[in-house]
Design a protein around this motif. Structure first.
Motif, mmCIF file in Angstrom:
data_model
loop_
_atom_site.group_PDB
_atom_site.id
_atom_site.type_symbol
_atom_site.label_atom_id
_atom_site.label_comp_id
_atom_site.label_asym_id
_atom_site.label_seq_id
_atom_site.Cartn_x
_atom_site.Cartn_y
_atom_site.Cartn_z
ATOM 1 N N GLY A 132 0.794 -1.239 0.000
ATOM 2 C CA GLY A 132 0.000 0.000 0.000
ATOM 3 C C GLY A 132 0.817 1.275 0.000
ATOM 4 O O GLY A 132 0.256 2.363 -0.166
ATOM 5 N N ASP A 133 2.132 1.167 0.158
ATOM 6 C CA ASP A 133 2.971 2.380 0.159
ATOM 7 C C ASP A 133 2.946 3.070 -1.211
ATOM 8 O O ASP A 133 2.910 2.398 -2.250
ATOM 9 C CB ASP A 133 4.440 2.038 0.481
ATOM 10 N N ILE A 134 3.023 4.403 -1.173
ATOM 11 C CA ILE A 134 3.288 5.183 -2.391
ATOM 12 C C ILE A 134 4.784 5.465 -2.417
ATOM 13 O O ILE A 134 5.315 6.117 -1.514
ATOM 14 C CB ILE A 134 2.519 6.520 -2.407
ATOM 15 N N VAL A 135 5.461 4.968 -3.438
ATOM 16 C CA VAL A 135 6.920 5.132 -3.551
ATOM 17 C C VAL A 135 7.211 6.058 -4.731
ATOM 18 O O VAL A 135 6.899 5.719 -5.878
ATOM 19 C CB VAL A 135 7.608 3.771 -3.761
ATOM 20 N N LYS A 136 7.793 7.240 -4.424
ATOM 21 C CA LYS A 136 8.228 8.145 -5.491
ATOM 22 C C LYS A 136 9.694 7.846 -5.805
ATOM 23 O O LYS A 136 10.523 7.823 -4.892
ATOM 24 C CB LYS A 136 8.114 9.622 -5.053
ATOM 25 N N ILE A 137 9.954 7.622 -7.082
ATOM 26 C CA ILE A 137 11.325 7.388 -7.556
ATOM 27 C C ILE A 137 11.716 8.591 -8.406
ATOM 28 O O ILE A 137 11.046 8.908 -9.390
ATOM 29 C CB ILE A 137 11.391 6.118 -8.433
ATOM 30 N N GLY A 159 -2.875 -0.730 -3.140
ATOM 31 C CA GLY A 159 -3.208 0.574 -2.566
ATOM 32 C C GLY A 159 -4.681 0.664 -2.231
ATOM 33 O O GLY A 159 -5.388 -0.355 -2.179
ATOM 34 N N THR A 160 -5.137 1.878 -2.006
ATOM 35 C CA THR A 160 -6.534 2.136 -1.656
ATOM 36 C C THR A 160 -7.112 3.057 -2.723
ATOM 37 O O THR A 160 -6.367 3.692 -3.474
ATOM 38 C CB THR A 160 -6.632 2.856 -0.299
ATOM 39 N N PRO A 161 -8.444 3.184 -2.791
ATOM 40 C CA PRO A 161 -9.025 4.154 -3.721
ATOM 41 C C PRO A 161 -8.444 5.552 -3.506
ATOM 42 O O PRO A 161 -8.188 6.273 -4.472
ATOM 43 C CB PRO A 161 -10.519 4.109 -3.380
ATOM 44 N N GLU A 162 -8.176 5.896 -2.250
ATOM 45 C CA GLU A 162 -7.637 7.226 -1.949
ATOM 46 C C GLU A 162 -6.221 7.382 -2.495
ATOM 47 O O GLU A 162 -5.881 8.411 -3.091
ATOM 48 C CB GLU A 162 -7.643 7.479 -0.430
ATOM 49 N N SER A 163 -5.371 6.383 -2.271
ATOM 50 C CA SER A 163 -3.977 6.529 -2.736
ATOM 51 C C SER A 163 -3.922 6.495 -4.259
ATOM 52 O O SER A 163 -3.138 7.222 -4.879
ATOM 53 C CB SER A 163 -3.070 5.462 -2.124
ATOM 54 N N ARG A 164 -4.789 5.674 -4.856
ATOM 55 C CA ARG A 164 -4.804 5.635 -6.327
ATOM 56 C C ARG A 164 -5.286 6.968 -6.899
ATOM 57 O O ARG A 164 -4.775 7.438 -7.921
ATOM 58 C CB ARG A 164 -5.688 4.478 -6.816
ATOM 59 N N ARG A 165 -6.260 7.579 -6.225
ATOM 60 C CA ARG A 165 -6.755 8.871 -6.712
ATOM 61 C C ARG A 165 -5.668 9.944 -6.580
ATOM 62 O O ARG A 165 -5.443 10.739 -7.502
ATOM 63 C CB ARG A 165 -8.013 9.304 -5.956
#
Ligand code: MF3
Ligand code: CO
Ligand code: CO
Length: 293
Positions: A132-137, A159-165
């Motif tokens: 579920g982490d958002i990883v910025k590269i 992920g979740t609907p929120e993180s995908r949005r």
């Protein structure tokens, strides 16, 4: 109740990876600060062709590292993938040895890994990416004396609907900012478009980290804000310019601070962040994205 992801903490950083002697270093490696650039942001056709090559390698490297983002991987392992990709393409990783602020250490790795509430400049270490982490590269390639810079966001697992949005809004905000970069306009139109689009979703755009001119210098001095900075930042967008658009979009307050490592930037309220970055070239007819694989 779903488990709540704990905050990001500092891990331990592996020794600096070697770069073969045949790969040319940018001028700032081993120095206290990067040389100021006085050559402007409008480039010759010959210079543009060099930047295209670095930008393409950077985009290919980003895609390759992105394929490795998954629960269980360490951010150091992601750095290894990016580092080795650049070595294989005879490119120097521009962040490796990039000078820090006065009295701070240089950046020690081939890319930035900024997870969840880390806004930018996260240092790869032995931290394990969780489901579920958002990883910025954020990875930049230096070849033929020029840099190409780009960043993408990847979710480990579903992920979740929120993180995908959040991720999709950041992607769309970036592309709207790119499309706003038309010759004759002031650079501050770019940030106005980005900030307004993010606000539709209740998101904020980070103000104190910006896009920049890029090419023969990693950061030329030209600043591209991601918020409505008018009447400031009134530089006119001209054909021949090369710069980045790289908004950090926050699912909460954009207020942020830096850790005492001199690099890692986190949101004050722990809100998660997504970011995309392209290096773009301005043609007489509008922007062209150079960071495509
Ligand atoms: N690539 C980043 C940018 O978009 C800069 C990273 S500098 C580092 O400008 F030293 F933090 F790596
Ligand atoms: Co970058
Ligand atoms: Co950049």
């Amino acid at each position: 109740m779903a488990p709540v992801r704990e905050s990001i903490t500092k891990g331990s950083v592996s020794p600096m990876r070697p770069v073969p002697g045949g790969i040319a270093r940018p001028e700032y490696v081993g120095k206290k600060r990067a040389a100021a650039w006085h050559g402007g942001d409008v480039h010759s056709a010959e210079m543009l062709e060099r930047i295209r090559i670095s930008a393409r390698i950077a985009a290919q490297a980003l895609a390759e590292v992105g394929r490795h983002v998954a629960p269980g991987v360490t951010t150091d392992a992601l750095d290894r993938v990016g580092h080795e990709f650049l070595m294989d393409h005879h490119a120097y990783p521009s962040t490796l040895g990039y000078p820090g602020a006065a009295g701070r250490p240089p950046f020690p790795k081939a890319l930035c890994t900024s997870v969840n509430e880390v806004v930018c400049h996260g240092i790869p270490d032995d931290s394990v990416v969780q489901d579920g982490d958002i990883v910025k590269i954020d990875i930049t390639a230096f070849t033929n004396g020029v840099h190409g810079d780009n960043c993408g966001s990847f979710i480990a697992g579903e992920g979740t609907p929120e993180s995908r949005r959040l991720l999709e809004v950041a992607r769309e905000a970036t592309m709207r900012g790119v499309k706003a970069a038309q010759p004759g306009r002031q650079v501050n139109v770019i940030g106005r478009v980005i900030e307004k689009y993010a606000a539709r979703f209740g998101y904020e755009s980070v103000k104190n980290y910006t896009g920049h001119g890029v090419g023969p210098a990693f950061h030329t001095g030209l600043v591209i804000p991601h918020y409505d900075s008018a009447p400031f930042h009134d530089d006119i967008i001209e054909p021949g310019m090369v710069f980045t658009v790289e908004p950090m979009i926050v699912a909460g307050s954009e207020a942020n601070h830096e850790w005492d490592d001199g690099w890692t930037v986190v949101t004050n309220d722990g809100s998660w962040v997504a970011q995309f970055e392209h290096t773009i070239f301005i043609t007489p007819d509008g922007p062209e994205v150079l960071t495509t694989p």
